[in-house]
Design a protein around this motif. Sequence first.
Motif, PDB file in Angstrom:
ATOM      1  N   GLY A 281      45.005  30.436  37.323  1.00 17.50           N
ATOM      2  CA  GLY A 281      44.819  29.235  37.316  1.00 17.50           C
ATOM      3  C   GLY A 281      43.625  28.499  36.634  1.00 17.50           C
ATOM      4  N   GLN A 282      42.932  29.534  35.961  1.00 13.74           N
ATOM      5  CA  GLN A 282      41.669  28.937  35.234  1.00 13.74           C
ATOM      6  C   GLN A 282      42.075  29.011  33.621  1.00 13.74           C
ATOM      7  N   LYS A 283      41.177  27.891  33.248  1.00 14.94           N
ATOM      8  CA  LYS A 283      41.416  27.589  31.591  1.00 14.94           C
ATOM      9  C   LYS A 283      39.720  27.846  31.039  1.00 14.94           C
ATOM     10  N   LYS A 284      39.691  28.510  30.017  1.00 14.46           N
ATOM     11  CA  LYS A 284      38.479  28.855  29.510  1.00 14.46           C
ATOM     12  C   LYS A 284      38.264  28.710  27.960  1.00 14.46           C
ATOM     13  N   ASP A 285      37.133  28.274  27.537  1.00 13.10           N
ATOM     14  CA  ASP A 285      37.015  28.367  25.836  1.00 13.10           C
ATOM     15  C   ASP A 285      36.868  29.855  25.575  1.00 13.10           C
ATOM     16  N   LEU A 286      37.538  30.081  24.537  1.00  7.79           N
ATOM     17  CA  LEU A 286      37.504  31.564  23.996  1.00  7.79           C
ATOM     18  C   LEU A 286      36.543  31.774  22.712  1.00  7.79           C
ATOM     19  N   CYS A 287      35.575  32.241  22.785  1.00  7.41           N
ATOM     20  CA  CYS A 287      34.579  32.934  21.508  1.00  7.41           C
ATOM     21  C   CYS A 287      35.034  34.081  21.125  1.00  7.41           C
ATOM     22  N   TYR A 288      35.296  34.292  20.137  1.00  8.45           N
ATOM     23  CA  TYR A 288      35.822  35.646  19.740  1.00  8.45           C
ATOM     24  C   TYR A 288      35.119  36.372  18.415  1.00  8.45           C
ATOM     25  N   TYR A 289      34.501  37.359  18.564  1.00 15.29           N
ATOM     26  CA  TYR A 289      33.978  38.178  17.482  1.00 15.29           C
ATOM     27  C   TYR A 289      34.958  39.147  16.808  1.00 15.29           C
ATOM     28  N   ASP A 290      35.125  38.892  15.394  1.00 12.64           N
ATOM     29  CA  ASP A 290      36.129  39.552  14.687  1.00 12.64           C
ATOM     30  C   ASP A 290      35.552  40.759  13.824  1.00 12.64           C
ATOM     31  N   GLY A 291      34.350  40.939  14.259  1.00 16.22           N
ATOM     32  CA  GLY A 291      33.681  42.114  13.212  1.00 16.22           C
ATOM     33  C   GLY A 291      32.882  41.417  12.060  1.00 16.22           C
ATOM     34  N   HIS A 292      33.077  40.203  11.708  1.00 19.07           N
ATOM     35  CA  HIS A 292      32.348  39.421  10.876  1.00 19.07           C
ATOM     36  C   HIS A 292      31.602  38.560  11.333  1.00 19.07           C
ATOM     37  N   GLY A 293      31.929  37.637  12.469  1.00 23.38           N
ATOM     38  CA  GLY A 293      31.069  36.718  13.220  1.00 23.38           C
ATOM     39  C   GLY A 293      31.871  35.979  14.272  1.00 23.38           C
ATOM     40  N   TRP A 294      31.153  35.229  14.770  1.00 26.78           N
ATOM     41  CA  TRP A 294      31.868  34.538  15.889  1.00 26.78           C
ATOM     42  C   TRP A 294      32.756  33.491  15.587  1.00 26.78           C
ATOM     43  N   LYS A 295      33.832  33.304  16.187  1.00 23.71           N
ATOM     44  CA  LYS A 295      34.745  32.123  16.034  1.00 23.71           C
ATOM     45  C   LYS A 295      35.083  31.373  17.518  1.00 23.71           C
ATOM     46  N   TYR A 296      35.515  30.245  17.199  1.00 27.08           N
ATOM     47  CA  TYR A 296      35.929  29.621  18.451  1.00 27.08           C
ATOM     48  C   TYR A 296      37.492  29.410  18.445  1.00 27.08           C
ATOM     49  N   LEU A 297      38.282  30.033  19.222  1.00 25.16           N
ATOM     50  CA  LEU A 297      39.723  30.093  18.861  1.00 25.16           C
ATOM     51  C   LEU A 297      40.475  28.974  19.695  1.00 25.16           C
ATOM     52  N   GLY A 298      39.849  28.375  20.953  1.00 24.13           N
ATOM     53  CA  GLY A 298      40.472  27.230  21.693  1.00 24.13           C
ATOM     54  C   GLY A 298      40.423  27.696  22.909  1.00 24.13           C
ATOM     55  N   THR A 299      41.043  26.888  23.837  1.00 21.83           N
ATOM     56  CA  THR A 299      41.191  26.893  25.310  1.00 21.83           C
ATOM     57  C   THR A 299      42.178  27.814  25.800  1.00 21.83           C
ATOM     58  N   TYR A 300      42.076  28.757  26.522  1.00 17.48           N
ATOM     59  CA  TYR A 300      43.088  29.764  27.096  1.00 17.48           C
ATOM     60  C   TYR A 300      43.184  29.857  28.597  1.00 17.48           C
ATOM     61  N   GLU A 301      44.339  29.563  28.872  1.00 16.95           N
ATOM     62  CA  GLU A 301      44.457  30.148  30.252  1.00 16.95           C
ATOM     63  C   GLU A 301      45.229  31.362  30.803  1.00 16.95           C
ATOM     64  N   ARG A 302      44.937  31.728  31.898  1.00 14.82           N
ATOM     65  CA  ARG A 302      45.513  33.184  32.267  1.00 14.82           C
ATOM     66  C   ARG A 302      47.177  33.251  32.468  1.00 14.82           C
ATOM     67  N   THR A 303      47.889  34.273  32.195  1.00 12.79           N
ATOM     68  CA  THR A 303      49.457  33.986  32.207  1.00 12.79           C
ATOM     69  C   THR A 303      49.843  34.301  33.524  1.00 12.79           C
ATOM     70  N   GLY A 304      49.300  35.174  34.238  1.00  7.22           N
ATOM     71  CA  GLY A 304      49.938  35.927  35.497  1.00  7.22           C
ATOM     72  C   GLY A 304      49.119  36.989  35.985  1.00  7.22           C
ATOM     73  N   GLU A 305      49.825  37.801  36.929  1.00  2.00           N
ATOM     74  CA  GLU A 305      49.007  38.795  37.316  1.00  2.00           C
ATOM     75  C   GLU A 305      48.560  40.076  36.358  1.00  2.00           C
ATOM     76  N   SER A 306      47.508  40.896  36.759  1.00  5.75           N
ATOM     77  CA  SER A 306      47.185  41.901  35.854  1.00  5.75           C
ATOM     78  C   SER A 306      48.228  43.177  35.872  1.00  5.75           C
ATOM     79  N   PHE A 307      48.378  44.012  35.045  1.00  4.94           N
ATOM     80  CA  PHE A 307      49.046  45.259  35.049  1.00  4.94           C
ATOM     81  C   PHE A 307      48.283  46.492  34.406  1.00  4.94           C
ATOM     82  N   LEU A 308      48.564  47.717  34.792  1.00  5.83           N
ATOM     83  CA  LEU A 308      47.866  48.958  34.403  1.00  5.83           C
ATOM     84  C   LEU A 308      48.661  49.265  33.049  1.00  5.83           C
ATOM     85  N   LEU A 309      47.705  49.754  32.108  1.00  5.83           N
ATOM     86  CA  LEU A 309      48.457  50.196  31.076  1.00  5.83           C
ATOM     87  C   LEU A 309      49.153  51.653  31.116  1.00  5.83           C
TER      88      LEU A 309
END
Length: 332
Positions: free
Chosen positions: A186-214
């Motif tokens: 139910g939360q939405k958060k602004d995502l800042c992402y480090y791609d190996g070269h620097g920090w980028k702002y990708l946008g606002t993201y919401e969680r899609t559902g329950e977690s799962f184990l790999l």
Amino acid sequence: MEGDPSNIVMQYSASMDAIQKELADAIKEKNTAILDKEKADEQLAELTSVREKYRKLKASKRECQEVIDELRGQLELCLEEREHRDGMTCSKSDPPSFFQNTEYPTVGDQPNSNDIPIYSPIFSMGIPRTARTHCRCDGTLRLERDVVMFARAGIALGLIVRPTHQYNPQKNNGAWIRVRPDIELGQKKDLCYYDGHGWKYLGTYERTGESFLLSAEHTKKLSPPRMEAMAKDTVLFRDLIPPSQMRMVEKMYWDGVLQIEMFGIRRVAYDQEFAKQLFERRKDLPKGVKDGTFPNNKRKRGFETDERHDHNRKRPSTSDINTNIKEESSVS
């Protein structure tokens, strides 16, 4: 003549020369013996030191194995207690299935990752305080590339990869604790992402559902950098843990003793004001970068949304999905 003084002197001189030669030979032999003894003493000291190091290493190895066995036992107890307390278990899945079965906004509405400017090349920068105050959702996410997995279709849909538990060597002489998710349902958060070269702002993201184990099968397919990141995230205060134990943590993932948890995030908006604040009064920006807007973005609203009606949502085709975790795509 027998009593000739000169003969007596010559005999005496010859006798003294012989005595001096024997004395010199004796001194030489003594010095050689001393050098041999000193060399033998050095070799003995070196051998003793090696034996002591071997004894300490053997004891250290035994102690490390005891600690690892204890950690495994504590983790198993922790997992059993959690399952008993919660009365439920997480389902197991894999990233390709998630990307194939999860809806996401139309790819055409997503920015090209190469067009997203870097607001800071400094890894320690993260998210400036001035920008945090302009966040208009439920908070911010600061994630590195090894803990986020995106579909080949783009940054519209992603997976956050996290360990289920972390080990804290300072708590109760070492204890396992449950890792809280970066973003709740139910939360939405602004995502800042480090791609190996620097920090980028990708946008606002919401969680899609329950977690799962790999699943164990796909855990073994994770790339070494991602697995190394998992091991680092698993142990707090890593300076208190010897490198051998860090390698054992990675092995515990390969063996299935430790598990990896994933949950999906979907891009739903882009906050122009938040992006702008990331670039305000910055002295470390690359030349030519003045703001955080996308060059080809034609929409002008301050808080733009990527949400669409259901008939405009689609699922990525099989060709767009990363079907092999070893070929993980990143925003770089």
